[in-house]
Design a protein around this motif. Structure first.
Motif, PDB file in Angstrom:
ATOM      1  N   GLN A  40       0.638  -1.127   0.014  1.00  0.00           N
ATOM      2  CA  GLN A  40      -0.098   0.133  -0.009  1.00  0.00           C
ATOM      3  C   GLN A  40       0.920   1.183   0.089  1.00  0.00           C
ATOM      4  O   GLN A  40       0.496   2.157  -0.720  1.00  0.00           O
ATOM      5  N   GLN A  41       2.084   1.265   0.570  1.00  0.00           N
ATOM      6  CA  GLN A  41       2.686   2.439   0.874  1.00  0.00           C
ATOM      7  C   GLN A  41       3.462   2.833  -0.350  1.00  0.00           C
ATOM      8  O   GLN A  41       3.568   3.799  -0.893  1.00  0.00           O
ATOM      9  N   HIS A  42       4.127   1.889  -1.158  1.00  0.00           N
ATOM     10  CA  HIS A  42       4.480   1.850  -2.534  1.00  0.00           C
ATOM     11  C   HIS A  42       3.368   2.560  -3.541  1.00  0.00           C
ATOM     12  O   HIS A  42       3.704   3.598  -4.305  1.00  0.00           O
ATOM     13  N   LYS A  43       2.198   2.094  -3.331  1.00  0.00           N
ATOM     14  CA  LYS A  43       1.073   2.524  -4.060  1.00  0.00           C
ATOM     15  C   LYS A  43       0.847   4.084  -3.909  1.00  0.00           C
ATOM     16  O   LYS A  43       0.735   4.942  -4.737  1.00  0.00           O
ATOM     17  N   ASP A  44       0.630   4.143  -2.551  1.00  0.00           N
ATOM     18  CA  ASP A  44       0.564   5.649  -2.057  1.00  0.00           C
ATOM     19  C   ASP A  44       1.367   6.638  -2.572  1.00  0.00           C
ATOM     20  O   ASP A  44       1.002   7.761  -2.932  1.00  0.00           O
ATOM     21  N   LEU A  45       2.768   6.348  -2.170  1.00  0.00           N
ATOM     22  CA  LEU A  45       3.814   7.291  -2.601  1.00  0.00           C
ATOM     23  C   LEU A  45       3.759   7.637  -4.126  1.00  0.00           C
ATOM     24  O   LEU A  45       3.901   8.808  -4.773  1.00  0.00           O
ATOM     25  N   LEU A  72       0.739  13.374  -8.481  1.00  0.00           N
ATOM     26  CA  LEU A  72      -0.093  14.493  -8.533  1.00  0.00           C
ATOM     27  C   LEU A  72       0.497  15.928  -9.097  1.00  0.00           C
ATOM     28  O   LEU A  72       1.845  16.145  -8.866  1.00  0.00           O
ATOM     29  N   PRO A  73      -0.195  16.527  -9.853  1.00  0.00           N
ATOM     30  CA  PRO A  73       0.439  17.770 -10.313  1.00  0.00           C
ATOM     31  C   PRO A  73       0.964  18.815  -9.388  1.00  0.00           C
ATOM     32  O   PRO A  73       0.453  18.955  -8.300  1.00  0.00           O
ATOM     33  N   GLY A  74       2.120  19.394  -9.515  1.00  0.00           N
ATOM     34  CA  GLY A  74       2.831  20.307  -8.601  1.00  0.00           C
ATOM     35  C   GLY A  74       3.816  19.498  -7.557  1.00  0.00           C
ATOM     36  O   GLY A  74       4.425  20.330  -6.888  1.00  0.00           O
ATOM     37  N   VAL A  75       3.516  18.218  -7.478  1.00  0.00           N
ATOM     38  CA  VAL A  75       4.308  17.335  -6.379  1.00  0.00           C
ATOM     39  C   VAL A  75       5.718  17.090  -7.254  1.00  0.00           C
ATOM     40  O   VAL A  75       5.882  16.822  -8.197  1.00  0.00           O
ATOM     41  N   LYS A  76       6.814  17.787  -6.498  1.00  0.00           N
ATOM     42  CA  LYS A  76       8.109  17.230  -7.015  1.00  0.00           C
ATOM     43  C   LYS A  76       8.812  16.045  -6.464  1.00  0.00           C
ATOM     44  O   LYS A  76       9.475  15.393  -7.573  1.00  0.00           O
ATOM     45  N   SER A  77       8.359  15.748  -5.444  1.00  0.00           N
ATOM     46  CA  SER A  77       8.799  14.481  -4.744  1.00  0.00           C
ATOM     47  C   SER A  77       8.224  14.153  -3.548  1.00  0.00           C
ATOM     48  O   SER A  77       7.807  15.123  -2.712  1.00  0.00           O
ATOM     49  N   ALA A  78       8.372  12.901  -3.086  1.00  0.00           N
ATOM     50  CA  ALA A  78       7.578  12.533  -1.847  1.00  0.00           C
ATOM     51  C   ALA A  78       8.573  11.356  -1.264  1.00  0.00           C
ATOM     52  O   ALA A  78       8.903  10.611  -1.892  1.00  0.00           O
ATOM     53  N   GLU A  83      -5.935  19.036  -0.020  1.00  0.00           N
ATOM     54  CA  GLU A  83      -7.271  18.286  -0.393  1.00  0.00           C
ATOM     55  C   GLU A  83      -7.091  17.321  -1.461  1.00  0.00           C
ATOM     56  O   GLU A  83      -7.899  16.087  -1.107  1.00  0.00           O
ATOM     57  N   GLN A  84      -6.396  17.371  -2.281  1.00  0.00           N
ATOM     58  CA  GLN A  84      -6.036  16.274  -3.275  1.00  0.00           C
ATOM     59  C   GLN A  84      -5.772  15.022  -2.797  1.00  0.00           C
ATOM     60  O   GLN A  84      -5.989  13.783  -3.219  1.00  0.00           O
ATOM     61  N   ILE A  85      -4.620  15.155  -2.003  1.00  0.00           N
ATOM     62  CA  ILE A  85      -3.988  13.911  -1.246  1.00  0.00           C
ATOM     63  C   ILE A  85      -4.723  13.038  -0.743  1.00  0.00           C
ATOM     64  O   ILE A  85      -4.822  11.868  -1.086  1.00  0.00           O
ATOM     65  N   PRO A  86      -5.498  13.443   0.466  1.00  0.00           N
ATOM     66  CA  PRO A  86      -6.531  12.508   0.888  1.00  0.00           C
ATOM     67  C   PRO A  86      -7.663  11.887   0.025  1.00  0.00           C
ATOM     68  O   PRO A  86      -7.939  10.694   0.020  1.00  0.00           O
ATOM     69  N   GLU A  87      -7.779  12.613  -0.899  1.00  0.00           N
ATOM     70  CA  GLU A  87      -9.193  12.325  -1.987  1.00  0.00           C
ATOM     71  C   GLU A  87      -8.242  11.046  -2.752  1.00  0.00           C
ATOM     72  O   GLU A  87      -9.033  10.011  -2.755  1.00  0.00           O
ATOM     73  N   VAL A  88      -7.071  11.449  -3.438  1.00  0.00           N
ATOM     74  CA  VAL A  88      -6.525  10.157  -4.135  1.00  0.00           C
ATOM     75  C   VAL A  88      -6.422   9.011  -3.336  1.00  0.00           C
ATOM     76  O   VAL A  88      -6.503   8.027  -3.912  1.00  0.00           O
TER      77      VAL A  88
END
Lengths: 403, 240
Positions: free
Chosen positions: A74-79, A85-91, A243-248
């Motif tokens: 799940q963590q691999h999928k989440d990351l 997501l647009p705007g995200v550079k890294s996580a 808003e988007q992160i919890p949504e996806v």
């Protein structure tokens, strides 16, 4: 100056009111010098660079309450979902967030045998993946970054790769490069970490700790029910992404609580709140003390003008110019101010030494009492010039009035 | 030495105009000892203040030692007061927190004299008034007569051409008043011009010349020679 000696005689003979003002000035200088020093110390602490691109980084927490979920997968999928997501550079997942006031730390052992075994400083311990360096925006100055295949599922006695802050590297390996060296997370030989890179700067979570600059990033996965993630995104996207992160993520797996979205800037404000409050309160105190001192000076000059109206008129009759009258009051108060300043400066140093002994404060630097005295001279000038100019307007004809 | 022609001094308030001096004329020659008398409110003090450059006048001409006093700057007035005029006040006006030497030194400092020059003059002036041995005393440690002598020493130390005395014996008993008066006479004999405002007709009579001010004008002019009063003029104009 022309009139110092007679003015000094006058002051010595009319002890009471100058003495009270002198005491006030001595105490003000002692307190203001130390308070200014503490303010400066606090501001310097708050101004330290964390090494992180704070304006682009935020964190959030996730609690998965569904026991049937495979947390690793799940963590691999989440990351991946977050990184897409647009705007995200890294996580990355992380064991802690810089400047957050809480996290993981560890002490390390260095050496090859019991003979040369020694301790490395206690450091913040960042568990993360190959995107940790980019996510924090820390600058790699030596060695290389972690590779995806080097991220291990658990901490083992060998094979773990790590990146350390330069402060840690300099402390642990003062005369040689840290890259290629091994540190042990615990006793010698246990949980070895091979250092593969050094970053210029990375602070830990505890801003009041002496070990704030010591950090170690290790390539080990964390897959607990409670997790923390760090995200680096373009500036201005935080409101949308929180808003988007919890949504996806909920769309993919809804049995979890995603919350505590906090930017690094907010963490910084929060963790330094006490320092900021202290600096603000002390600044207010400094301003109030200077104000009270200047009011005291103005009050004494006004009282003296009232008391010495005839004397001022007589001096004018005897040939004093208006400027002579202003300088009479200025010199008189400069003498009080300088005597008070010097005694207060010495008291400030004594007080500073007491504070140093009883509290965790560095020694007061001599520039602070000196700057306070300079400030006091300016305050004295401002406080005295206006009433003294008024006094200079007293007519010399007052000298011939019988009452 | 001192020449006032048609001097007027008007005090204005919102409600009234008060003429303190009206077309006031007076000539004082060098070396004279002039006593100015007059009832309270007649304008004696206003005359003294104008003569001593302590306040300005509304119109007229005033020359002191050849200098036109009209429209002088404040600093220039202060310099003339310091150099040419010595003041003796009724209440002595000594600075209580300064000792005698420091009091006498006050005008000398404003003149910018060197320390050695100041010390010399202070000593000389205090010795002249008989207080050379008490230079370090404070005014409060002296009698009224002695304090006035210190004030005279202060006035003399700058070697002024012109001494203005405002009721110099007003706060003294008769014996001390006599001593002070004798001192003033000695100073006058040594060449200093003196104008003395007084209420005391006895003292006034000891001056060479006696003028009376009534309602802001010189209304009586008497010259005493050998202690015998002679009425010279009862006119407003005072010319010697």
């Amino acid at each position: 100056m022309l009139q110092i000696k007679p003015i000094l005689s006058m002051l010595l003979r009319s002890k009471s009111s100058p003495l009270l003002l002198l005491l006030q000035i001595i105490l003000s200088v002692a307190i203001v010098a130390n308070a200014s020093f503490i303010i400066h110390e606090r501001l310097a602490l708050m101004d330290r660079d964390s090494g992180v691109v704070e304006q682009e980084v935020f964190d959030f927490t996730m609690y998965s309450f569904d026991p049937s979920v495979d947390l690793v997968q799940q963590q691999h999928k989440d990351l991946q979902l977050i990184r897409d997501l647009p705007g995200v550079k890294s996580a990355t997942f992380s064991s802690m967030t810089p400047l957050s006031g809480g996290g993981w730390s560890s002490s390390f052992t260095i050496g090859t045998s019991e003979e040369d075994e020694r301790s490395a400083p206690n450091s913040a311990m960042y568990y993360g993946d190959e995107q940790m360096v980019d996510t924090l925006g820390v600058k790699l100055i030596e060695g290389r970054n972690l590779r995806p295949e080097e991220i291990l599922p658990t901490f083992t006695d060998s094979g773990v790769k790590g990146i350390v802050s330069k402060a840690f590297a300099d402390q642990a390996f003062p005369d040689e490069s840290a890259v290629g060296k091994v540190i042990y997370n615990g006793n010698l030989g246990e949980e070895a970490i091979e250092i593969i890179g050094v970053v210029e700067r990375l602070q830990g979570a505890w801003v009041n700790s002496d070990n704030l600059e010591y950090s170690v990033i290790i390539g080990v996965e964390l897959t607990n029910a409670f997790m923390r993630y760090l995200v680096r995104a373009e500036e201005g996207t935080f409101t949308r992404l929180k808003e988007q992160i919890p949504e996806v993520l909920h769309k993919d797996q809804k049995n979890r609580v995603i919350q505590n979205f906090t930017t690094l800037t907010e963490h910084r404000t929060s963790v330094y709140r006490d320092h900021e409050l202290m600096a603000s309160v002390l600044s207010l105190m400094v301003v109030l003390l200077l104000l009270i001192t200047s009011l005291g000076l103005t009050g004494m000059v006004m009282f003296n003008i009232e008391r010495r109206t005839k004397q001022i008129g007589t001096r004018r009759a005897l040939g004093a110019t208006k400027r002579d009258v202003v300088s009479l009051f200025l010199v008189e108060n400069y003498i009080i101010c300088l005597v008070g300043g010097v005694v207060g400066g010495l008291l400030a140093i004594a007080l500073g030494q007491q504070l140093m002994q009883h509290y965790d404060l560095p020694q007061l630097e001599w520039q602070y009492p000196l700057a306070t005295i300079v400030g006091l001279v300016i305050v004295t000038t401002l406080a005295v010039v206006f009433p003294a100019t008024k006094a200079a307007k007293i007519s010399p004809a007052i000298a011939t009035r019988s009452v | 030495m001192l020449s006032m022609k048609n001097i007027n001094k008007v005090f204005k308030t919102d409600l009234v105009e008060t003429h303190a001096l009206r077309d006031f004329n007076l000539e004082v020659k060098e070396g004279e000892f002039v006593a100015v008398t007059g009832p309270s409110g007649s304008g004696k003090t206003t005359f003294l203040n104008i003569a001593g450059l302590l306040e300005g006048f509304t119109n007229g001409d005033y020359f002191l030692d050849g200098v036109n006093i009209s429209n002088l700057s404040d600093n220039k007035s202060a310099a003339i007061r310091n150099e040419k005029i010595g003041f003796i006040f009724q209440g002595f006006n000594l600075i209580p927190d300064l000792n005698l030497a420091e009091n006498v030194e006050v005008p000398l400092r404003y003149r910018g004299f060197s320390r050695s020059e100041r010390d010399k003059r202070v000593k000389q002036a205090l010795e002249q008034v008989g207080l050379g041995a008490r230079m370090k005393h404070l005014p409060a440690q002296l009698s009224g007569g002695q304090q006035q002598r210190v004030a005279i020493a202060r006035a003399l130390a700058g070697e002024p051409r012109f001494l203005l005395a405002d009721e110099p014996t007003g706060n003294l008993d008769s014996m001390m008043a006599r001593q002070v008066m004798e001192l003033l006479e000695d100073i006058n004999k040594a060449g200093t011009t003196i104008i003395m405002v007084t209420h005391d007709p006895e003292l006034a009579r000891r001056a060479q010349r006696n003028i009376q001010i009534v309602d802001g004008q010189v209304c009586d002019f008497t010259m005493y020679q050998g202690g015998q009063p002679q009425l010279v003029s009862d006119n407003v104009q005072a010319v010697s």
